[in-house]
Design an enzyme around this catalytic site. Structure first.
Site, short mmCIF file in Angstrom:
data_model
loop_
_atom_site.label_atom_id
_atom_site.label_comp_id
_atom_site.label_asym_id
_atom_site.label_seq_id
_atom_site.Cartn_x
_atom_site.Cartn_y
_atom_site.Cartn_z
N CYS A 24 74.80 51.98 35.12
CA CYS A 24 74.48 53.08 35.85
C CYS A 24 75.25 53.53 37.19
CB CYS A 24 72.97 53.30 35.85
SG CYS A 24 72.28 51.94 36.46
N1 LIG Z 1 67.81 51.07 32.58
C1 LIG Z 1 68.86 51.71 32.93
O1 LIG Z 1 68.93 52.39 33.87
C2 LIG Z 1 70.00 51.11 32.28
C3 LIG Z 1 71.18 51.94 32.59
C4 LIG Z 1 72.51 51.43 32.00
C5 LIG Z 1 72.55 50.18 31.02
N2 LIG Z 1 71.34 49.53 31.06
C6 LIG Z 1 71.49 48.52 30.01
O2 LIG Z 1 70.88 48.86 28.88
C7 LIG Z 1 70.07 47.59 28.34
C8 LIG Z 1 68.64 48.02 27.94
O3 LIG Z 1 68.10 48.43 29.24
P1 LIG Z 1 66.59 48.65 29.05
O4 LIG Z 1 66.65 49.26 30.71
O5 LIG Z 1 66.25 49.65 28.17
O6 LIG Z 1 66.07 47.59 29.05
P2 LIG Z 1 64.36 47.10 28.72
O7 LIG Z 1 63.77 48.23 29.27
O8 LIG Z 1 64.15 45.80 29.78
O9 LIG Z 1 64.38 46.83 27.38
C9 LIG Z 1 64.99 45.99 26.77
C10 LIG Z 1 64.55 46.01 25.13
O10 LIG Z 1 65.16 44.64 24.61
C11 LIG Z 1 64.11 44.23 23.95
N3 LIG Z 1 64.68 42.71 23.79
C12 LIG Z 1 64.62 41.80 25.15
N4 LIG Z 1 65.07 40.64 24.62
C13 LIG Z 1 65.26 40.63 23.35
C14 LIG Z 1 65.98 39.71 22.28
N5 LIG Z 1 66.34 38.31 23.02
N6 LIG Z 1 66.19 40.16 21.30
C15 LIG Z 1 65.75 41.25 20.97
N7 LIG Z 1 65.45 42.28 21.59
C16 LIG Z 1 64.96 41.93 22.93
C17 LIG Z 1 63.00 44.27 24.60
O11 LIG Z 1 61.93 44.18 23.62
P3 LIG Z 1 60.42 44.02 24.06
O12 LIG Z 1 59.81 45.57 23.86
O13 LIG Z 1 59.70 43.29 22.79
O14 LIG Z 1 60.49 43.26 25.20
C18 LIG Z 1 63.15 45.79 25.02
O15 LIG Z 1 62.61 46.46 23.98
C19 LIG Z 1 70.41 46.42 29.39
O16 LIG Z 1 71.50 45.66 28.71
C20 LIG Z 1 70.70 47.15 30.79
O17 LIG Z 1 71.39 46.40 31.57
C21 LIG Z 1 70.18 50.02 31.36
#
Ligand SMILES: NC(=O)c1ccc[n+]([C@@H]2O[C@H](COP(=O)([O-])OP(=O)(O)OC[C@H]3O[C@@H](n4cnc5c(N)ncnc54)[C@H](OP(=O)(O)O)[C@@H]3O)[C@@H](O)[C@H]2O)c1
Length: 289
Positions: free
Chosen positions: A98
């Site tokens: 981001c």
């Molecule tokens: N948030 C942002 O603004 C943003 C922007 C750009 C990129 N990203 C990237 O996008 C990705 C997701 O971000 P997010 O913010 O959506 O993260 P998040 O809210 O922490 O969600 C991560 C998801 O992955 C699941 N998970 C965690 N460990 C896992 C595993 N070992 N195997 C399978 N599933 C697993 C979690 O499941 P549970 O629900 O069971 O915990 C959760 O649903 C990350 O790599 C992040 O760096 C995020």
């Protein structure tokens, strides 16, 4: 009551031979999921696992070795506004972070035109959803409500390395001091960059580049006389941009929604480009207000 969707194992999903797979998992877990589909589907990974051009850069940022080095060369960095042509034929997209999205879109065209040079100082503010849903103390409501502060300043943040990598593919930027700040918003990201003006560039030249960026990219809005505001882009895939010349320096301002242009919206934009759809399909241009 049926929710209208069904949870599948990765194996069950693979057996359905999907045309496109989005992975939005923490790094490392994301690469493992993506690798299962890389031989048959278009894969768009929102994590950082395929963004680094070298294993050293990935290790410096994430403390890990590449899990699937054979896939790294196949990945196209999904900054649509910059790599649109490469994205058209891509099978694996490394969707940008981001902070890099908010900074690179205004920065790269100016670097390419030789109008700016380092060292660069970049300050960004992000809403709390930028950190995901993990349960950690500094993301608790009582810690974040009515509270703001810098974190991982200078060269410490992972995205500093991503911004530096991508900028230096265009021109040597010398150094970047990048400082993110966590602010009490659910979603939204503001970035302010300060660079030295190069090549005798004038205010009119910056104006021209930003007008052209807007003309060539459906999600870029040049706000001209006013400064970008997070509320104006909330819930949209837009990036609002402007600049200000101050003596021998130029300030670049941008606003995105970290969950849309900084993540899922950008991923859908890339899918649209890959499949030859209108780039704006399914994506909003107008904010809530
Ligand atoms: N948030 C942002 O603004 C943003 C922007 C750009 C990129 N990203 C990237 O996008 C990705 C997701 O971000 P997010 O913010 O959506 O993260 P998040 O809210 O922490 O969600 C991560 C998801 O992955 C699941 N998970 C965690 N460990 C896992 C595993 N070992 N195997 C399978 N599933 C697993 C979690 O499941 P549970 O629900 O069971 O915990 C959760 O649903 C990350 O790599 C992040 O760096 C995020």
């Amino acid at each position: 009551m049926s929710c209208g969707y069904k949870l599948l194992s990765l194996e069950e999903a693979k057996a359905m031979n999907p045309e496109v797979v989005f992975a939005a998992l923490p790094h490392k877990a994301s690469a493992e999921a993506c690798a299962k589909f890389a031989d048959q589907s278009v894969v768009i990974d929102l994590s950082a696992d395929f963004r680094s051009k070298t294993p050293e850069n990935y290790k410096a940022a994430y403390g890990l070795d590449w899990s699937f080095p054979e896939l790294q060369d196949k990945a196209v960095y999904g900054l649509t506004e910059w790599y649109r042509q490469d994205i058209q034929g891509a099978k694996l997209i490394a969707n940008p972070g981001c902070f890099p999205t908010s900074t690179l879109i205004p920065l790269l065209p100016l670097l390419k035109a030789g109008m700016v040079q380092g060292p660069a100082i970049i300050n960004s503010m992000t809403g709390v959803s930028g950190a995901g849903k993990k349960a950690v103390t500094n993301l608790l409501y009582v810690e974040r409500d009515e509270n703001s502060g810098a974190y991982n300043p200078g060269t410490k943040h992972r995205h500093q390395k991503e911004i530096f990598q991508e900028a230096n593919l265009v021109a040597n930027l010398e150094s970047i001091l990048f400082t993110p700040h966590l602010i009490p918003l659910k979603r939204g990201m503001i970035s302010t960059q300060v660079l030295n003006i190069a090549g005798g560039a004038q205010e009119a030249d910056f104006h021209q580049i930003f007008l052209q960026l807007q003309e060539e990219n459906p999600f870029v809005f040049y706000t001209q006389g006013s400064l970008p505001q997070s509320r104006n882009v909330q819930g949209t895939n837009r990036i609002d941009l402007s600049f200000q010349v101050e003596g021998d320096k130029v300030m670049l301002f941008s606003a995105i929604d970290n969950l849309m242009k900084g993540a899922s919206g950008e991923a859908v934009q890339n899918m649209n480009v890959i499949f030859g759809l209108d780039e704006t399909t399914g994506l909003r241009l107008q904010g809530e207000v």
